[in-house]
Scaffold this motif. Structure first.
Motif, short mmCIF file in Angstrom:
data_model
loop_
_atom_site.label_atom_id
_atom_site.label_comp_id
_atom_site.label_asym_id
_atom_site.label_seq_id
_atom_site.Cartn_x
_atom_site.Cartn_y
_atom_site.Cartn_z
N GLU A 45 41.32 1.51 121.96
CA GLU A 45 40.51 1.04 120.82
C GLU A 45 39.08 0.71 121.19
O GLU A 45 38.16 0.97 120.40
CB GLU A 45 41.17 -0.20 120.19
N GLU A 46 38.89 0.14 122.36
CA GLU A 46 37.53 -0.27 122.73
C GLU A 46 36.55 0.92 122.75
O GLU A 46 35.52 0.88 122.09
CB GLU A 46 37.55 -0.99 124.08
N HIS A 62 35.00 0.48 118.98
CA HIS A 62 34.09 -0.67 119.11
C HIS A 62 32.87 -0.43 119.98
O HIS A 62 32.06 -1.33 120.17
CB HIS A 62 34.86 -1.88 119.65
N TYR A 64 38.72 -9.56 119.28
CA TYR A 64 39.69 -8.57 118.81
C TYR A 64 41.09 -8.76 119.39
O TYR A 64 42.08 -8.48 118.71
CB TYR A 64 39.21 -7.16 119.16
N TYR A 65 41.19 -9.22 120.64
CA TYR A 65 42.47 -9.14 121.32
C TYR A 65 43.00 -10.47 121.84
O TYR A 65 44.18 -10.80 121.65
CB TYR A 65 42.39 -8.15 122.49
N THR A 82 40.82 -3.37 113.99
CA THR A 82 41.76 -3.05 115.04
C THR A 82 42.93 -2.33 114.37
O THR A 82 43.42 -2.76 113.32
CB THR A 82 42.27 -4.30 115.77
N MET A 92 44.25 -1.73 123.89
CA MET A 92 42.85 -2.09 124.02
C MET A 92 42.05 -1.00 124.74
O MET A 92 40.90 -0.72 124.37
CB MET A 92 42.73 -3.41 124.79
#
Length: 482
Positions: free
Chosen positions: A222-223, A227, A34-35, A214, A219
């Protein structure tokens, strides 16, 4: 996508790769995905590291999403089609792969996308979708033209007022109305659903796809938000209910057909909602901006070729846009296929091995054990330089023209099957495969009957390309100038 393996070996090889330490490896890979690397680099780096296009790896979202993230990835055009072979792989509950959204998001039903062809309901639902498409085939062209001519009129108005027109927002509204009217004869915006349909649909889509998205947030936000755990279905219950009410009202004829196939009206309605909103509408949210971005970037020379082909075919048809006229537009069809090759609406495919398998790449044959999860990242397969050469990652409008071009169609996999094959009740290929290619060409027809050329700024959207028109040049000759 380079590989250090030289020459083909028929000897069976163990699949190379690593899953890393339990839990830690999967989380670390998720952050790369993702990052730190992004999707393309994530897969390409592992192909390079292990010298193989068949490789073991973790596929996000992984931990805490209640599904094992460990897969055998098939990442070239040779190995990828094993995912289409229903004798070799099972597709039960694998539409979104290493996680599955709650069935609360689909009325408590496992809809067709999550069914394996061996399950009796799969054939019934897919036959229902075939019947729906066939019954409405004569309405597609006039309904499309009506909706998208209005969209382009709004583009012109927005350009005149502010010097730019955001296509994606207009497309979201127009595509939702088009799909509803094309399939069921009633625009959603003309019902109690009103103009809020696209927003409700998009919210419902995000609730199902959030583990793979995303949003550009930090992060650390978002995590845990996207996710790690499933978003509660309760928060989209009202949106889904409003969508269901629309479909249960306008789809009466299709629901009658469903009862004749042995499906309950309720289960059929949830399936129609999913197929229409997730598959069709969700697909057009990606398809049209993708086509437009490619054609805008290609510039005036391609525009001139498309103008000549499209207006010539329509003129030969007496100034009417007919299916026969559209079928003559070979360059337009190639442009649509090339856009689907580069940016397929669904990028991931999955399947559990039904038995011990041998999976062949360009360079070797690998042993896969029964029960292992096979995974394919479609852009790796459809941008395979061993098939598409040095221009594999480039937009080549006429790639599929002529005899040599037609040979490449077997490597276009966007529909969960080869473009040279057709969907049946016994496979998982998209039932609307031919519909998608048709409406992609109709989009080009509407564009180049109306304009000689256009310019646009291209960026990235949540699911694909973002397009903002900056100018259009109205047609000066042919049917579009009338």
């Amino acid at each position: 996508m380079a590989t250090s393996v030289r020459g083909f070996s028929s000897a069976l090889r163990d699949v190379p790769g690593s899953y890393g330490l339990p839990l830690v490896g999967a989380v670390r890979d998720r952050l790369d995905f993702y990052y730190f690397q992004g999707q393309d680099k994530y897969f390409e780096s592992r192909v390079e590291r292990y010298g193989s296009t068949v490789v073991r790896m973790n596929v996000p979202p992984g931990p805490f999403m209640a599904r094992d993230p460990r897969v055998v990835a098939v990442l070239d055009a040779k190995s990828f089609p094993v995912l289409f072979d229903m004798d070799k792989v099972e597709k039960r509950d694998l539409f979104t792969g290493t996680y599955m959204p709650s069935t609360s998001l689909t009325g408590g039903h496992r809809v067709c996308a999550y069914l394996d062809p061996s399950e009796p309901t799969h054939a019934k639902v897919k036959q229902l979708l075939f019947s729906l498409l066939l019954s409405r085939k004569d309405d597609v062209i006039p309904v499309f033209r009506s909706n998208f001519s209005s969209l382009l009129a709004t583009v012109e108005s927005d350009l005149a007022e502010g010097g730019k027109a955001e296509f994606n927002k207009l497309n979201d509204v127009t595509s939702f109305d088009f799909i509803g009217e094309a399939y069921f004869g009633v625009r959603p915006s003309a019902t109690d659903l009103g103009k809020g349909g696209p927003t409700k649909a998009a919210k419902w889509l995000i609730w199902q796809l959030h583990p793979l998205l995303t949003l550009g947030l930090p992060m650390v936000l978002e995590e845990p938000l996207l996710h790690t755990f499933h978003l509660p279905p309760f928060f989209v219950k009202g949106d889904y209910g409003a969508l269901y009410k629309y479909f249960s009202t306008v789809a009466k004829q299709a629901l009658d057909t469903a009862e004749g196939l042995g499906l309950s009206r309720e289960e059929a309605c949830h399936n129609l909602l999913f197929a229409t909103t997730f598959n069709s509408y969700g697909g057009l949210k990606v398809l049209f901006p993708g086509i437009l971005a490619n054609v805008a970037s290609a510039g005036e020379k391609l525009h001139e070729r498309l103008v000549a082909e499209i207006r010539g075919a329509v003129a030969e048809a007496g100034g009417k846009v007919t299916l026969a006229a559209v079928e003559k537009m070979e360059l337009a069809k190639s442009v649509v296929w090339e856009s689907l090759r580069l940016d397929p609406p669904v990028k991931f495919q999955y399947g559990h091995a039904k038995k011990d398998l041998q999976v062949q790449s360009h360079d070797a044959v690998f042993q896969v054990k029964k029960g292992e999860m096979l995974f394919g990242y479609q852009p790796c397969a459809t941008k395979d330089p061993r098939v598409f050469g040095a221009t594999a990652k480039e937009f080549v409008p006429g790639r599929f023209l002529g005899e040599e071009g037609s040979k490449l169609l077997q490597y276009v996999y966007w529909s969960n099957g080869r473009e040279t094959e057709n969907p049946t009740v016994d496979n998982k290929q998209c039932p609307g495969k031919n519909f998608v290619v048709l409406v992609g060409r109709l989009f080009l027809v509407e564009l180049f009957l109306r304009y000689d050329t256009f310019t646009a700024d291209i960026g990235k959207d949540l699911l694909g390309s973002s397009v903002v028109f900056t100018s259009v040049t109205k047609a000066t000759s042919g049917p579009g100038s009338e």
